[in-house]
Design an enzyme around this catalytic site. Structure first.
Site, mmCIF file in Angstrom:
data_model
loop_
_atom_site.group_PDB
_atom_site.id
_atom_site.type_symbol
_atom_site.label_atom_id
_atom_site.label_comp_id
_atom_site.label_asym_id
_atom_site.label_seq_id
_atom_site.Cartn_x
_atom_site.Cartn_y
_atom_site.Cartn_z
ATOM 1 N N LEU A 1 0.839 -1.189 0.000
ATOM 2 C CA LEU A 1 0.000 0.000 0.000
ATOM 3 C C LEU A 1 0.880 1.246 0.000
ATOM 4 C CD1 LEU A 1 -2.799 1.365 0.300
ATOM 5 C CD2 LEU A 1 -2.484 1.154 2.779
ATOM 6 N N HIS A 2 0.654 2.140 -0.943
ATOM 7 C CA HIS A 2 1.383 3.402 -0.975
ATOM 8 C C HIS A 2 0.565 4.475 -1.674
ATOM 9 C CE1 HIS A 2 2.541 1.337 -4.726
ATOM 10 N NE2 HIS A 2 2.800 2.542 -5.251
#
Length: 137
Positions: free
Chosen positions: A92-93
Site C-alpha cells: 500500500l502506498h
C-alpha cells in the site's frame, strides 16, 4: 522493497518516519519532490488498512500534501493510489506529486524524471521535511 525502506535496510531519501507511516522520495518521480507514503506495516491494498489506522495514515498523507506545496512552492498536488491493478510495488502506498499550472501532466500518463544526483534528491527531501515540521496541524 518498501518494507526494507521502512525497516531502514534499503536506502531512501526519507521525508518523514512516524508511527502512522514513512514517506520518502520516489526514485523515478513524475516531478521532483514526488513523495511516496507507506504504512509502517506491510499491507498490499487499501482494504487491508484497519479502520483504526485510516485517520493516522491519511492524516499523514494530508500533511505531506500541504508540505509538498509549501516546501516546493507548488501550485497544488496530485494525490493518488493504485489499488492492486497497476500497483508497481505490492505494498500500500500513496503518491503525493507536486503540481504547477501548465506542468504537462495529463490524465494517468505519468512521465517520469530523475534527480540529477543524491544531493539534488536530498535537497528536495529536506525542503519538504522543513515545510512538514512547520505545519501546525
Amino acid at each position: 522493497m518498501f518494507c526494507g525502506i521502512v525497516a531502514g535496510e534499503v536506502p531512501a531519501f526519507r521525508v518523514v518516519d512516524e508511527p502512522d507511516g514513512v514517506a520518502f522520495l520516489d526514485t523515478r518521480p513524475v516531478f521532483k519532490g514526488h513523495v511516496l507514503v507507506v504504512p509502517r506495516t506491510h499491507l498490499v491494498a487499501l482494504a487491508d488498512l484497519s479502520p483504526e489506522s485510516i485517520a493516522g495514515y491519511f492524516g499523514l498523507v494530508r500533511r505531506l500534501a500541504v508540505a509538498v506545496e509549501a516546501g516546493l512552492g507548488a501550485g497544488g498536488t496530485f494525490v493518488a493510489m493504485n489499488n492492486k491493478v497497476s500497483q508497481s510495488v505490492p505494498h500500500l502506498h500513496t503518491h503525493v506529486v507536486p503540481r504547477t499550472k501548465g506542468d504537462g501532466l495529463r490524465g494517468f500518463f505519468w512521465p517520469r524524471t530523475r534527480y540529477a544526483d543524491d544531493a539534488d534528491a536530498t535537497a528536495y527531501a529536506d525542503r519538504i521535511r522543513t515545510a512538514l515540521s512547520t505545519d501546525p496541524t
